[in-house]
Write a protein that holds these residues in place. Structure first.
Motif, mmCIF file in Angstrom:
data_model
loop_
_atom_site.group_PDB
_atom_site.id
_atom_site.type_symbol
_atom_site.label_atom_id
_atom_site.label_comp_id
_atom_site.label_asym_id
_atom_site.label_seq_id
_atom_site.Cartn_x
_atom_site.Cartn_y
_atom_site.Cartn_z
ATOM 1 N N HIS A 189 3.331 -43.430 24.890
ATOM 2 C CA HIS A 189 2.214 -43.389 23.956
ATOM 3 C C HIS A 189 0.881 -43.425 24.704
ATOM 4 C CE1 HIS A 189 -0.186 -44.208 20.358
ATOM 5 N NE2 HIS A 189 -0.723 -45.233 21.005
ATOM 6 N N ARG A 190 0.816 -44.208 25.764
ATOM 7 C CA ARG A 190 -0.429 -44.279 26.542
ATOM 8 C C ARG A 190 -0.716 -42.958 27.238
ATOM 9 N NH1 ARG A 190 -2.058 -49.567 30.093
ATOM 10 N NH2 ARG A 190 -4.298 -49.136 30.198
ATOM 11 N N ALA A 191 0.332 -42.322 27.745
ATOM 12 C CA ALA A 191 0.149 -41.020 28.393
ATOM 13 C C ALA A 191 -0.333 -39.972 27.386
ATOM 14 C CB ALA A 191 1.454 -40.586 29.042
ATOM 15 N N THR A 192 0.225 -40.005 26.172
ATOM 16 C CA THR A 192 -0.218 -39.069 25.123
ATOM 17 C C THR A 192 -1.671 -39.302 24.770
ATOM 18 O OG1 THR A 192 2.037 -39.017 24.232
ATOM 19 C CG2 THR A 192 0.260 -38.262 22.791
ATOM 20 N N GLN A 193 -2.087 -40.556 24.741
ATOM 21 C CA GLN A 193 -3.478 -40.869 24.414
ATOM 22 C C GLN A 193 -4.423 -40.365 25.502
ATOM 23 O OE1 GLN A 193 -5.095 -45.041 24.279
ATOM 24 N NE2 GLN A 193 -5.109 -44.671 22.074
ATOM 25 N N GLU A 194 -3.976 -40.411 26.762
ATOM 26 C CA GLU A 194 -4.804 -39.875 27.850
ATOM 27 C C GLU A 194 -4.989 -38.371 27.685
ATOM 28 O OE1 GLU A 194 -6.468 -41.400 30.143
ATOM 29 O OE2 GLU A 194 -5.790 -43.401 29.542
ATOM 30 N N GLU A 195 -3.958 -37.676 27.241
ATOM 31 C CA GLU A 195 -4.087 -36.242 26.984
ATOM 32 C C GLU A 195 -5.065 -35.981 25.837
ATOM 33 O OE1 GLU A 195 -0.170 -34.871 26.186
ATOM 34 O OE2 GLU A 195 0.586 -35.291 28.214
ATOM 35 N N MET A 196 -5.049 -36.833 24.804
ATOM 36 C CA MET A 196 -5.991 -36.699 23.700
ATOM 37 C C MET A 196 -7.423 -36.909 24.187
ATOM 38 S SD MET A 196 -3.859 -38.804 20.796
ATOM 39 C CE MET A 196 -5.309 -39.045 19.793
ATOM 40 N N ARG A 197 -7.609 -37.858 25.104
ATOM 41 C CA ARG A 197 -8.948 -38.122 25.634
ATOM 42 C C ARG A 197 -9.458 -36.912 26.409
ATOM 43 N NH1 ARG A 197 -7.879 -42.326 28.070
ATOM 44 N NH2 ARG A 197 -8.934 -43.960 26.874
ATOM 45 N N ALA A 198 -8.582 -36.309 27.200
ATOM 46 C CA ALA A 198 -8.991 -35.134 27.971
ATOM 47 C C ALA A 198 -9.313 -33.956 27.055
ATOM 48 C CB ALA A 198 -7.890 -34.764 28.961
ATOM 49 N N ALA A 199 -8.534 -33.788 25.993
ATOM 50 C CA ALA A 199 -8.771 -32.680 25.066
ATOM 51 C C ALA A 199 -10.058 -32.881 24.273
ATOM 52 C CB ALA A 199 -7.584 -32.538 24.114
ATOM 53 N N ALA A 200 -10.405 -34.144 23.949
ATOM 54 C CA ALA A 200 -11.614 -34.408 23.162
ATOM 55 C C ALA A 200 -12.880 -34.245 23.986
ATOM 56 C CB ALA A 200 -11.552 -35.807 22.560
ATOM 57 N N GLY A 201 -12.812 -34.521 25.268
ATOM 58 C CA GLY A 201 -13.975 -34.364 26.131
ATOM 59 C C GLY A 201 -15.108 -35.292 25.747
ATOM 60 N N GLU A 202 -16.290 -34.695 25.551
ATOM 61 C CA GLU A 202 -17.467 -35.494 25.234
ATOM 62 C C GLU A 202 -17.418 -36.105 23.840
ATOM 63 O OE1 GLU A 202 -20.835 -33.042 25.763
ATOM 64 O OE2 GLU A 202 -20.648 -32.914 27.954
ATOM 65 N N LEU A 203 -16.531 -35.579 22.985
ATOM 66 C CA LEU A 203 -16.423 -36.124 21.628
ATOM 67 C C LEU A 203 -15.648 -37.438 21.581
ATOM 68 C CD1 LEU A 203 -15.670 -32.830 19.633
ATOM 69 C CD2 LEU A 203 -17.875 -33.987 19.947
ATOM 70 N N TRP A 204 -15.028 -37.794 22.697
ATOM 71 C CA TRP A 204 -14.230 -39.016 22.717
ATOM 72 C C TRP A 204 -15.124 -40.252 22.653
ATOM 73 C CZ3 TRP A 204 -9.112 -39.998 22.366
ATOM 74 C CH2 TRP A 204 -8.667 -41.284 22.684
ATOM 75 N N GLN A 205 -14.806 -41.177 21.734
ATOM 76 C CA GLN A 205 -15.533 -42.441 21.599
ATOM 77 C C GLN A 205 -14.621 -43.564 22.083
ATOM 78 O OE1 GLN A 205 -17.363 -43.015 17.719
ATOM 79 N NE2 GLN A 205 -17.383 -40.799 17.340
ATOM 80 N N GLU A 206 -14.971 -44.138 23.198
ATOM 81 C CA GLU A 206 -14.095 -45.121 23.825
ATOM 82 C C GLU A 206 -14.202 -46.490 23.151
ATOM 83 O OE1 GLU A 206 -11.217 -46.453 25.412
ATOM 84 O OE2 GLU A 206 -11.758 -44.568 26.386
ATOM 85 N N HIS A 207 -13.085 -46.949 22.576
ATOM 86 C CA HIS A 207 -12.989 -48.290 21.995
ATOM 87 C C HIS A 207 -11.841 -49.088 22.614
ATOM 88 C CE1 HIS A 207 -15.947 -47.692 18.751
ATOM 89 N NE2 HIS A 207 -15.476 -46.461 18.668
ATOM 90 N N GLY A 208 -11.019 -48.422 23.438
ATOM 91 C CA GLY A 208 -9.923 -49.113 24.099
ATOM 92 C C GLY A 208 -8.781 -49.502 23.198
ATOM 93 N N VAL A 209 -8.713 -48.930 21.987
ATOM 94 C CA VAL A 209 -7.665 -49.318 21.053
ATOM 95 C C VAL A 209 -6.345 -48.648 21.430
ATOM 96 C CG1 VAL A 209 -9.183 -49.818 19.122
ATOM 97 C CG2 VAL A 209 -8.409 -47.477 19.484
ATOM 98 N N VAL A 210 -5.255 -49.306 21.124
ATOM 99 C CA VAL A 210 -3.931 -48.763 21.409
ATOM 100 C C VAL A 210 -3.605 -47.617 20.457
ATOM 101 C CG1 VAL A 210 -1.463 -49.312 21.517
ATOM 102 C CG2 VAL A 210 -3.154 -50.971 22.329
ATOM 103 N N PHE A 211 -3.998 -47.766 19.194
ATOM 104 C CA PHE A 211 -3.709 -46.743 18.187
ATOM 105 C C PHE A 211 -5.041 -46.166 17.700
ATOM 106 C CE2 PHE A 211 -0.564 -50.211 17.795
ATOM 107 C CZ PHE A 211 0.517 -49.545 18.387
ATOM 108 N N SER A 212 -5.289 -44.912 18.046
ATOM 109 C CA SER A 212 -6.597 -44.321 17.783
ATOM 110 C C SER A 212 -6.466 -42.988 17.069
ATOM 111 C CB SER A 212 -7.360 -44.121 19.100
ATOM 112 O OG SER A 212 -6.703 -43.142 19.894
ATOM 113 N N ARG A 213 -7.607 -42.508 16.581
ATOM 114 C CA ARG A 213 -7.701 -41.160 16.037
ATOM 115 C C ARG A 213 -7.858 -40.177 17.201
ATOM 116 N NH1 ARG A 213 -12.158 -42.220 11.178
ATOM 117 N NH2 ARG A 213 -11.813 -44.476 11.075
#
Length: 465
Positions: free
Chosen positions: A323-347
């Motif tokens: 799940h953490r690895a999948t979230q890292e891929e989501m962060r890379a895909a979002a780019g500048e739109l990513w809002q970092e909150h450090g939550v385990v379960f995110s949009r």
């Protein structure tokens, strides 16, 4: 000329207005002047009774403070703004304000707190029940009002807390309806096709509350030690005005008239049309340009016990790594739109999951899994407590896993199963191992049995003598 009365001695006299008057010296006011209270009555007997009552309160130190007493509405506003806000958690304070605005002030708000009677509260509770409110709702209203009046009594604004003289409605405890083992597996199978699968694994498999699950953040997850540290929870709080004139700030949103019959503006509202605003309405803080302390925020759990570490089942650890690895891929895909909150379960943009959308998804998964409707609490904490009990885990251990402060609270979360009761009674029967009834072979012969008559036995005794 009459002699001067001793200090603290009361005076009673008949006035030219046709009333009996009594004056009692209670002490001194804040400015140092004498605090002398006045009472009046139609008869001398009645005025003497009122004077004696005031003297008794003075001598026992229970006399109300001097000055005109506030109304219930004014005191509730003072209590919530200046007193309760220092102690209550934000979500609890919001609930206090909601029940004060919607129930207490419309019911008894215009009474002065020193004139409030038990009958006023009983009529208000009866009206709330007749309006369709649950008894548990009325009990909460009673507790809020009782707490506010208790503080007023401590500060000598009232002589007695009248809420203690009223019995609120009886409340039947809501029966838990947890998942069975089969239902829990069916629910997680339905959730396996969704991006939020691990959120439901943690909720259903570990018994976390919704706010704790959605507020879980990676710095508080130790995958090496296999521990969750629920230090924070996610909650939606009511916005508050940050401007100096709340009523004027929300002027364009005030609705002073009720909606007409057949209103289409609020047809999508689950609770129907909202109530009209009060003339002094200070709500609509969500539209305030300087709004504060609202929306989705991270707050501390209610008790220290709730922040205790919870062991992660070892079988869940590989899934959390994925799940953490999948979230890292989501962060890379979002780019500048990513809002970092450090939550385990995110949009997909990094923001925490919305509790409202999370609740709707729970209802959808129930339908997909073919499970009858139930509360989110039943599908998480009640389910974990019940299944752990079925697996043979003792109550103190379940209490530690659910992070309860009292074991009696844990017992309410554990529901017995009929098939376990049947199995337990089967084992009880095997313990006694009862045999069938004995065969009837007639009376047994004994050595003392005789067919002699009573007369014959008497003759035999006489011969012996």
């Amino acid at each position: 000329m009459s002699p001067r009365k001793p200090n603290l001695e009361s005076s009673i006299y008949f006035g030219t207005d046709g009333w009996w008057h009594g004056r009692v010296t209670m002490g001194v006011k804040n400015d140092g002047g004498p605090d002398r209270r006045h009472r009046r009555a139609k008869t001398e007997t009645e005025i003497k009774r009122k004077v004696r009552e005031l003297e008794r309160q003075r001598d026992q130190g229970r006399a109300p403070a001097a000055g005109r007493k506030p109304t219930v509405a004014k005191w509730m506003e003072t209590y919530l703004t200046d007193i309760a806000s220092l102690k209550l958690k934000p979500r609890s304070l919001d609930d206090y304000w909601s029940k004060t605005r919607n129930d207490i002030i419309p019911g008894v708000g215009q009474h002065r707190i020193d004139k409030l009677q038990p009958e006023h509260l009983e009529r208000m509770y009866r009206a709330l029940l007749d309006a369709g409110h649950a008894p548990s709702h009325v009990v909460k209203v009673h507790r809020i009002l009782s707490r506010a009046l208790k503080i007023a009594h401590r500060r000598r604004l009232v002589g007695e807390n009248v809420a203690t003289l009223v019995d609120p409605p009886s409340v039947d405890e809501t029966e838990a309806n947890p998942f069975t083992k089969e239902e829990a597996k069916a629910f997680l199978k339905a959730a396996a096709t969704r991006p939020t699968f691990m959120r439901w694994v943690v909720g259903v498999g570990m018994g976390f509350r919704q706010g704790e699950t959605l507020g879980l953040r990676w710095p508080y997850v130790d995958l090496e030690a296999e521990l969750f540290h629920p230090e924070w929870q996610l909650q939606r709080l009511t916005w508050r005005h940050g401007c100096p004139a709340p009523h004027a700030c929300g002027a364009r949103l005030h609705r002073l008239e009720p909606c007409p019959p057949g209103c289409t503006t609020h047809k999508g509202y689950k609770r129907g049309c909202p109530k009209p605003c009060a003339k002094t309405c200070t709500r609509h803080a969500s539209a305030c340009p300087d709004r504060k302390e609202g929306g989705l925020v991270f707050t501390r759990p209610k008790t220290k016990k709730s922040r205790n570490a919870v062991p992660i089942p070892p079988v869940f650890v590989p899934f959390l790594h994925d799940h953490r690895a999948t979230q890292e891929e989501m962060r890379a895909a979002a780019g500048e739109l990513w809002q970092e909150h450090g939550v385990v379960f995110s949009r997909p943009d990094g923001r925490p999951l919305d509790p409202r959308a999370d609740y709707e998804e729970f209802k959808e998964l129930l339908a997909e899994a073919g499970i009858d409707d139930r509360r989110l609490y039943d599908g998480s904490r009640h389910t974990v407590g019940t299944i752990l009990n079925e697996l043979g885990v003792d109550m103190p251990t379940i209490m530690e896993i659910l992070r309860h402060t009292q074991i009696s609270q844990t017992r309410r979360y554990v529901k017995g199963r009929s098939h376990l009761s049947k199995e337990a009674m089967r084992r009880m029967g095997e313990f006694f191992a009862l045999t069938g009834p004995a065969t009837d072979v007639g009376p047994a012969e004994t050595g003392t049995e005789t067919v002699d008559s009573k007369t014959a036995r008497a003759r035999r005794r006489r011969r012996i003598r």
